[in-house]
Write an enzyme that holds these catalytic residues in place. Structure first.
Site, short mmCIF file in Angstrom:
data_model
loop_
_atom_site.label_atom_id
_atom_site.label_comp_id
_atom_site.label_asym_id
_atom_site.label_seq_id
_atom_site.Cartn_x
_atom_site.Cartn_y
_atom_site.Cartn_z
N GLN A 198 -17.54 -6.43 9.01
CA GLN A 198 -16.25 -5.79 8.91
C GLN A 198 -15.15 -6.78 9.31
O GLN A 198 -15.38 -7.75 10.00
CB GLN A 198 -16.18 -4.57 9.84
CG GLN A 198 -17.19 -3.49 9.50
CD GLN A 198 -17.09 -2.32 10.45
OE1 GLN A 198 -16.01 -1.98 10.93
NE2 GLN A 198 -18.22 -1.69 10.73
N TYR A 203 -15.32 -8.66 16.49
CA TYR A 203 -14.17 -8.11 17.20
C TYR A 203 -13.77 -9.05 18.34
O TYR A 203 -14.07 -8.82 19.51
CB TYR A 203 -14.48 -6.70 17.69
CG TYR A 203 -14.60 -5.71 16.56
CD1 TYR A 203 -13.46 -5.23 15.93
CD2 TYR A 203 -15.84 -5.30 16.08
CE1 TYR A 203 -13.54 -4.34 14.87
CE2 TYR A 203 -15.94 -4.41 15.02
CZ TYR A 203 -14.78 -3.94 14.42
OH TYR A 203 -14.88 -3.06 13.36
N ARG A 210 -14.95 -7.29 27.13
CA ARG A 210 -16.42 -7.26 27.23
C ARG A 210 -16.88 -7.88 28.54
O ARG A 210 -17.77 -7.37 29.22
CB ARG A 210 -17.04 -8.00 26.03
CG ARG A 210 -16.98 -7.23 24.74
CD ARG A 210 -17.81 -7.90 23.65
NE ARG A 210 -17.15 -9.06 23.08
CZ ARG A 210 -16.39 -9.04 21.98
NH1 ARG A 210 -16.18 -7.90 21.35
NH2 ARG A 210 -15.85 -10.15 21.50
N ASP A 249 -24.23 3.71 17.06
CA ASP A 249 -23.27 3.50 15.99
C ASP A 249 -23.75 4.25 14.75
O ASP A 249 -24.95 4.50 14.60
CB ASP A 249 -23.12 2.00 15.67
CG ASP A 249 -21.81 1.69 14.98
OD1 ASP A 249 -20.87 1.23 15.66
OD2 ASP A 249 -21.71 1.90 13.75
N ALA A 277 -21.10 9.49 17.19
CA ALA A 277 -20.90 9.44 18.64
C ALA A 277 -20.70 10.83 19.24
O ALA A 277 -21.25 11.14 20.31
CB ALA A 277 -19.71 8.55 18.97
N ASP A 297 -15.33 2.67 22.22
CA ASP A 297 -14.46 1.78 21.47
C ASP A 297 -14.47 2.18 19.99
O ASP A 297 -15.04 1.49 19.15
CB ASP A 297 -14.93 0.33 21.64
CG ASP A 297 -14.00 -0.67 20.96
OD1 ASP A 297 -12.83 -0.32 20.73
OD2 ASP A 297 -14.45 -1.79 20.66
N CYS A 337 -7.58 1.15 19.16
CA CYS A 337 -7.09 0.00 18.40
C CYS A 337 -5.97 0.40 17.45
O CYS A 337 -5.60 -0.38 16.56
CB CYS A 337 -8.23 -0.66 17.63
SG CYS A 337 -9.02 0.44 16.42
#
Length: 394
Positions: A198, A203, A210, A249, A277, A297, A337
């Protein structure tokens, strides 16, 4: 210097340009000298005739002009090389902790419409506007000369380019680009696949977070990484000694790559789960599974201000669910984001979630994007990633 057409803007807009704001909207333009083609370089002037700067125009876009500089100069090799060299210098200290970083962050690096990420010896490029499309050959030659990469891969996304009247582009622009690139950050190792991943590959904006979130891990911690993508947060937590890490995910491809990253870092306490999620949170609670650290996130819940309220409700639901899974004294990291969702929105959602669950929370830290994604005070849109680190009282 090639003669450029003039764009005359309102006096109120002139002040924004001189203060550094790089966008001129359609309704702020009083006149365009002759008809300008999409991406064409133009000279910007105030109503009284004063020179304001140079930018590029696109009559097809709501953001009709993007400003490149406020000096009267050529947009040439010297100009672009100077911008790239300046951006490299700003990221110099990152080279001590990582082999991957964002080299050019569009407006925040004074090159609106251009994004360049560096992965070891390779570059991933996004050319998102008609103006940068016109400068493509010059951009490419300046990147090759200044950075000297082994290869350059283009990942210019349709969602940006379609607004500019451009088609998606994804291809090798220079040299060779392997299927897999190995990168490192703070001792963790990751595989990046530019042709499959992606965005532009990884990221990078979450690098500092992190590391920071993982610093709260203690021996015996159980960690849940929601919307884990390729496992960045969870892998850092495992490397800090977590007893167990669960990566969740919805994307099978992302989890497959996460599993490769787990093996690459020689970790044994990390599991993956393909699930939505929200569903996973409910099922974990029903099964009595609890955690000491949870990372949330998600992808952008709000693309515009009109969808902000529904996004805040979604955050409230997520945070409430996570608080029910979090042991007393546990830590929750939650991120947005979306530019449309503010830090105050996340705080509001957290406050309501604490009421929903009867929890009491301490704010341990405010979390923002790393320094290779600069935040410029005169460009409000440059701040998009924000988060809270919360501790649930025992």
């Amino acid at each position: 210097m090639k003669i450029m057409k003039k764009v005359i803007v309102k006096n109120s807009t002139a002040g924004k340009i001189t203060s550094g704001f790089p966008w001129i909207y359609r309704n702020e333009i009083l006149a365009v000298e002759e008809s300008a083609e999409p991406g064409e370089l133009v000279r910007l002037h105030a109503r009284g005739g004063a020179f304001l700067g140079i930018g590029y125009v696109n009559p097809l876009s709501q953001i009709t002009v993007r400003v490149l500089c406020t000096e009267d100069r050529s947009i040439d090799t010297e100009f672009l090389t100077g911008k790239i060299s300046k951006a490299l210098q700003k990221r110099h200290d990152l080279r001590e902790v990582t082999t991957a970083y964002r080299l050019i962050h569009a407006e925040a690096d004074e090159l609106p419409g251009l994004v360049v990420d560096r992965y070891a010896d390779f570059l991933a490029v996004q050319i998102n506007t008609a103006g940068m499309e016109r400068l493509r050959p010059l951009i490419l030659s300046c990147l090759v000369e200044t950075v000297q990469p082994a290869g350059i891969y283009e990942k210019s996304e349709e969602k940006f380019r379609s607004k500019e009247g451009l088609a998606t582009e994804e291809k090798v622009l220079h040299g060779r680009v392997p299927e897999s690139i190995l990168i490192e950050e703070y001792g963790a190792r990751f595989i990046v696949r530019l042709k499959e991943s992606q965005k532009t590959g990884f990221y990078l904006d979450q690098r500092r977070n992190r590391q920071g979130v993982a610093s709260y891990v203690r021996a015996g911690f159980d960690v849940l990484d929601l919307f884990s993508n390729t496992g960045g947060f969870g892998i850092h937590a495992a490397l800090r000694g977590a007893r167990s890490v669960r990566l969740v995910d919805i994307s099978a491809a992302a989890l497959k790559q996460a599993e490769e990253n787990v093996l690459l870092n020689q970790l044994k306490a990390v599991e993956t789960a393909r699930a939505d999620a929200f569903h996973y949170i409910r099922e974990a609670y029903e099964k009595g599974r609890f955690f000491d650290l949870i990372i949330v996130d998600p992808p952008s819940f709000a693309q515009t201000r009109r969808t902000r309220e529904s996004a805040v409700r979604a955050f409230r639901q997520l945070i409430s669910g996570c608080l029910r899974l979090l042991r007393g004294g546990g830590v929750l990291a939650v991120f947005s984001c979306s530019q449309a969702v503010s830090l105050e929105d996340i705080k509001e959602a957290s406050l309501k979630a604490s009421g929903d669950t009867g929890s009491r929370l301490d704010i341990l830290d405010y979390l923002l994007q790393d320094i290779d994604h600069p935040v410029r005070p005169h460009i409000p849109n440059s701040l998009y990633l924000k988060g809270l680190l919360l501790r649930k009282e025992v």
